[in-house]
Design a protein around this motif. Structure first.
Motif, mmCIF file in Angstrom:
data_model
loop_
_atom_site.group_PDB
_atom_site.id
_atom_site.type_symbol
_atom_site.label_atom_id
_atom_site.label_comp_id
_atom_site.label_asym_id
_atom_site.label_seq_id
_atom_site.Cartn_x
_atom_site.Cartn_y
_atom_site.Cartn_z
ATOM 1 N N GLY A 34 14.838 -18.183 -1.360
ATOM 2 C CA GLY A 34 14.464 -19.240 -2.305
ATOM 3 C C GLY A 34 13.863 -18.736 -3.602
ATOM 4 N N ILE A 35 14.101 -17.460 -3.944
ATOM 5 C CA ILE A 35 13.609 -16.936 -5.224
ATOM 6 C C ILE A 35 14.346 -17.682 -6.337
ATOM 7 C CG2 ILE A 35 13.399 -14.904 -6.715
ATOM 8 C CD1 ILE A 35 11.887 -14.385 -4.169
ATOM 9 N N THR A 36 13.576 -18.283 -7.251
ATOM 10 C CA THR A 36 14.219 -19.070 -8.321
ATOM 11 C C THR A 36 13.605 -18.737 -9.676
ATOM 12 O OG1 THR A 36 12.708 -20.834 -7.727
ATOM 13 C CG2 THR A 36 14.969 -21.112 -7.022
ATOM 14 N N GLN A 37 14.265 -19.229 -10.717
ATOM 15 C CA GLN A 37 13.808 -19.047 -12.104
ATOM 16 C C GLN A 37 12.338 -19.460 -12.224
ATOM 17 O OE1 GLN A 37 15.656 -18.851 -15.402
ATOM 18 N NE2 GLN A 37 17.149 -17.710 -14.219
ATOM 19 N N GLY A 38 11.557 -18.632 -12.886
ATOM 20 C CA GLY A 38 10.159 -18.972 -13.148
ATOM 21 C C GLY A 38 9.185 -18.539 -12.067
ATOM 22 N N ASP A 39 9.696 -18.047 -10.918
ATOM 23 C CA ASP A 39 8.802 -17.606 -9.833
ATOM 24 C C ASP A 39 7.997 -16.368 -10.241
ATOM 25 O OD1 ASP A 39 9.318 -19.480 -7.870
ATOM 26 O OD2 ASP A 39 10.727 -18.235 -6.751
ATOM 27 N N THR A 40 6.787 -16.267 -9.676
ATOM 28 C CA THR A 40 6.051 -14.995 -9.731
ATOM 29 C C THR A 40 6.181 -14.365 -8.340
ATOM 30 O OG1 THR A 40 4.049 -16.244 -9.210
ATOM 31 C CG2 THR A 40 4.367 -15.626 -11.503
ATOM 32 N N VAL A 41 6.666 -13.117 -8.309
ATOM 33 C CA VAL A 41 7.021 -12.491 -7.026
ATOM 34 C C VAL A 41 6.380 -11.110 -6.922
ATOM 35 C CG1 VAL A 41 8.937 -11.749 -5.551
ATOM 36 C CG2 VAL A 41 9.261 -13.676 -7.084
ATOM 37 N N LEU A 42 5.810 -10.831 -5.741
ATOM 38 C CA LEU A 42 5.270 -9.502 -5.450
ATOM 39 C C LEU A 42 6.247 -8.767 -4.539
ATOM 40 C CD1 LEU A 42 2.817 -7.540 -5.553
ATOM 41 C CD2 LEU A 42 1.934 -8.711 -3.536
ATOM 42 N N ASP A 43 6.717 -7.607 -5.007
ATOM 43 C CA ASP A 43 7.652 -6.761 -4.253
ATOM 44 C C ASP A 43 6.835 -5.607 -3.661
ATOM 45 O OD1 ASP A 43 9.801 -5.246 -3.366
ATOM 46 O OD2 ASP A 43 10.628 -4.852 -5.367
ATOM 47 N N VAL A 44 6.514 -5.716 -2.363
ATOM 48 C CA VAL A 44 5.609 -4.743 -1.720
ATOM 49 C C VAL A 44 6.409 -3.531 -1.237
ATOM 50 C CG1 VAL A 44 3.974 -4.373 0.172
ATOM 51 C CG2 VAL A 44 4.115 -6.622 -0.934
ATOM 52 N N GLY A 45 5.924 -2.329 -1.561
ATOM 53 C CA GLY A 45 6.664 -1.112 -1.188
ATOM 54 C C GLY A 45 7.985 -1.074 -1.925
ATOM 55 N N ALA A 46 7.925 -1.364 -3.220
ATOM 56 C CA ALA A 46 9.135 -1.533 -4.040
ATOM 57 C C ALA A 46 9.955 -0.257 -4.137
ATOM 58 C CB ALA A 46 8.732 -1.989 -5.443
ATOM 59 N N GLY A 47 9.320 0.905 -3.924
ATOM 60 C CA GLY A 47 10.056 2.169 -4.000
ATOM 61 C C GLY A 47 10.677 2.357 -5.370
ATOM 62 N N THR A 48 11.946 2.729 -5.379
ATOM 63 C CA THR A 48 12.642 2.988 -6.641
ATOM 64 C C THR A 48 13.212 1.707 -7.251
ATOM 65 O OG1 THR A 48 14.640 3.497 -5.408
ATOM 66 C CG2 THR A 48 13.250 5.371 -6.009
ATOM 67 N N ALA A 67 5.909 -5.016 -8.956
ATOM 68 C CA ALA A 67 6.410 -4.031 -7.992
ATOM 69 C C ALA A 67 5.249 -3.118 -7.612
ATOM 70 C CB ALA A 67 7.544 -3.218 -8.626
ATOM 71 N N VAL A 68 4.868 -3.143 -6.327
ATOM 72 C CA VAL A 68 3.705 -2.373 -5.867
ATOM 73 C C VAL A 68 4.176 -1.274 -4.929
ATOM 74 C CG1 VAL A 68 1.635 -2.496 -4.417
ATOM 75 C CG2 VAL A 68 2.092 -4.278 -6.072
ATOM 76 N N ASP A 69 3.607 -0.083 -5.094
ATOM 77 C CA ASP A 69 3.933 1.020 -4.175
ATOM 78 C C ASP A 69 2.789 2.032 -4.202
ATOM 79 O OD1 ASP A 69 6.944 1.856 -2.910
ATOM 80 O OD2 ASP A 69 5.416 3.439 -2.965
ATOM 81 N N ILE A 70 2.557 2.711 -3.050
ATOM 82 C CA ILE A 70 1.522 3.759 -3.048
ATOM 83 C C ILE A 70 2.035 5.058 -3.675
ATOM 84 C CG2 ILE A 70 -0.136 3.275 -1.189
ATOM 85 C CD1 ILE A 70 1.654 4.963 0.659
ATOM 86 N N ALA A 71 3.342 5.235 -3.738
ATOM 87 C CA ALA A 71 3.902 6.516 -4.189
ATOM 88 C C ALA A 71 4.305 6.424 -5.663
ATOM 89 C CB ALA A 71 5.106 6.881 -3.322
ATOM 90 N N GLU A 72 3.557 7.118 -6.505
ATOM 91 C CA GLU A 72 3.764 6.984 -7.951
ATOM 92 C C GLU A 72 5.134 7.507 -8.409
ATOM 93 O OE1 GLU A 72 1.487 8.804 -6.497
ATOM 94 O OE2 GLU A 72 1.506 10.839 -7.303
ATOM 95 N N ARG A 73 5.664 8.489 -7.645
ATOM 96 C CA ARG A 73 6.981 9.015 -8.078
ATOM 97 C C ARG A 73 8.093 8.030 -7.757
ATOM 98 N NH1 ARG A 73 6.451 14.989 -5.918
ATOM 99 N NH2 ARG A 73 4.461 15.409 -6.870
ATOM 100 N N MET A 74 7.938 7.276 -6.683
ATOM 101 C CA MET A 74 8.928 6.226 -6.388
ATOM 102 C C MET A 74 8.900 5.208 -7.533
ATOM 103 S SD MET A 74 10.525 6.735 -3.447
ATOM 104 C CE MET A 74 10.908 5.591 -2.163
ATOM 105 N N LEU A 75 7.700 4.794 -7.932
ATOM 106 C CA LEU A 75 7.599 3.798 -9.008
ATOM 107 C C LEU A 75 8.124 4.341 -10.336
ATOM 108 C CD1 LEU A 75 4.204 1.886 -8.625
ATOM 109 C CD2 LEU A 75 6.506 1.086 -8.127
ATOM 110 N N SER A 76 7.921 5.649 -10.589
ATOM 111 C CA SER A 76 8.435 6.226 -11.852
ATOM 112 C C SER A 76 9.948 6.095 -11.913
ATOM 113 C CB SER A 76 8.093 7.704 -11.988
ATOM 114 O OG SER A 76 6.737 7.855 -11.981
ATOM 115 N N GLU A 77 10.608 6.345 -10.754
ATOM 116 C CA GLU A 77 12.073 6.191 -10.723
ATOM 117 C C GLU A 77 12.449 4.742 -11.029
ATOM 118 O OE1 GLU A 77 14.491 8.556 -9.967
ATOM 119 O OE2 GLU A 77 12.965 10.116 -9.891
ATOM 120 N N ALA A 78 11.678 3.809 -10.462
ATOM 121 C CA ALA A 78 11.976 2.380 -10.686
ATOM 122 C C ALA A 78 11.816 2.038 -12.173
ATOM 123 C CB ALA A 78 11.050 1.510 -9.835
ATOM 124 N N LYS A 79 10.719 2.505 -12.766
ATOM 125 C CA LYS A 79 10.455 2.198 -14.193
ATOM 126 C C LYS A 79 11.550 2.764 -15.072
ATOM 127 C CE LYS A 79 5.547 2.672 -13.982
ATOM 128 N NZ LYS A 79 4.403 3.437 -14.413
#
Ligand SMILES: C[S@@+](CC[C@H](N)C(=O)[O-])C[C@H]1O[C@@H](n2cnc3c(N)ncnc32)[C@H](O)[C@@H]1O
Length: 208
Positions: A34-48, A67-79
């Motif tokens: 049910g993700i729809t336009q205008g939603d605020t969503v938290l992606d836990v363990g978003a990884g890359t 997008a939340v993750d404990i591993a900064e290098r995973m998030l860097s790939e995502a960014k």
């Protein structure tokens, strides 16, 4: 925070996108959630960011994805791979988020729950950041038996990581205050969907 998990996933970050596939079914699961336009969503363990870019497309410019993750290098790939300016990246353990109360319509934990060291704290923290009436989805594309056997076959810290059977997950979520919506565990799917009750509901129950 598990330093060992953080290091484990940081080491995997450069090859993560070659290990996992961008299965089109994931997009359909997000629509079904049910993700729809205008939603605020938290992606836990978003990884890359395997789900993050689908989420950003679905919520559109009026929405926001964190997008939340404990591993900064995973998030860097995502960014690096994502251009959406309505996406924010937060390097944190889900159990100790510093985000405001009640700011998300939906939270999704995709392929992360077994790796969280303190599931009860994580569920309480997710409950806190959801709006009343907001929904949580814990999603895997294998059932708990298959996933636990897979983790046990790996080397390193994740070999002891366990996804509880769906009835146990229901119990954990209810202890954190959630009501169950849809619980389904089959060969290729673990779908545990919960809702944070509207606050006026408990008032009505008390005033009867
Ligand atoms: C198996 S990977 C899945 C990544 C992504 N969801 C995907 O499907 O490609 C699990 C991710 O969860 C992150 N993670 C593990 N424990 C966490 C925690 N306590 N809080 C936030 N992220 C965590 C790891 O760093 C890793 O990036």
């Amino acid at each position: 925070m598990s330093r060992a998990h953080r290091e484990y996933f940081n080491q995997l970050a450069p090859q993560w996108n070659t290990k996992v596939s961008d299965d089109p079914v994931l997009y359909h699961y997000l629509v079904r959630f049910g993700i729809t336009q205008g939603d605020t969503v938290l992606d836990v363990g978003a990884g890359t960011g395997r789900l993050t870019s689908h989420l950003a497309n679905l919520v559109g410019l009026q929405g926001l994805v964190a997008a939340v993750d404990i591993a900064e290098r995973m998030l860097s790939e995502a960014k690096w791979s994502m251009q959406h300016n309505h996406t924010v990246f937060v390097c944190s353990d889900i159990c100790t988020l510093t985000l405001k109360n009640g700011c998300f319509d939906k939270v999704i934990c995709f392929s992360v729950f077994p790796h969280i060291l303190d599931p009860q704290s994580a569920l309480h923290e997710i409950y806190r950041v959801l709006k009343p009436g907001g929904k949580l989805l814990i999603l895997h594309t294998r059932n708990s038996r298959q996933l636990n056997a897979f983790h046990a076959s790996l080397n390193g810290v994740v070999s002891r990581d366990v996804l509880p059977p769906i009835q146990k997950m229901e119990h954990l979520a209810s202890q954190a205050g959630f009501d169950s919506q849809t619980l389904s565990e089959s060969e290729n799917l673990y779908w545990a969907e919960f809702i944070k009750p509207e606050s006026h509901r408990s008032y009505r129950l008390i005033s009867k």
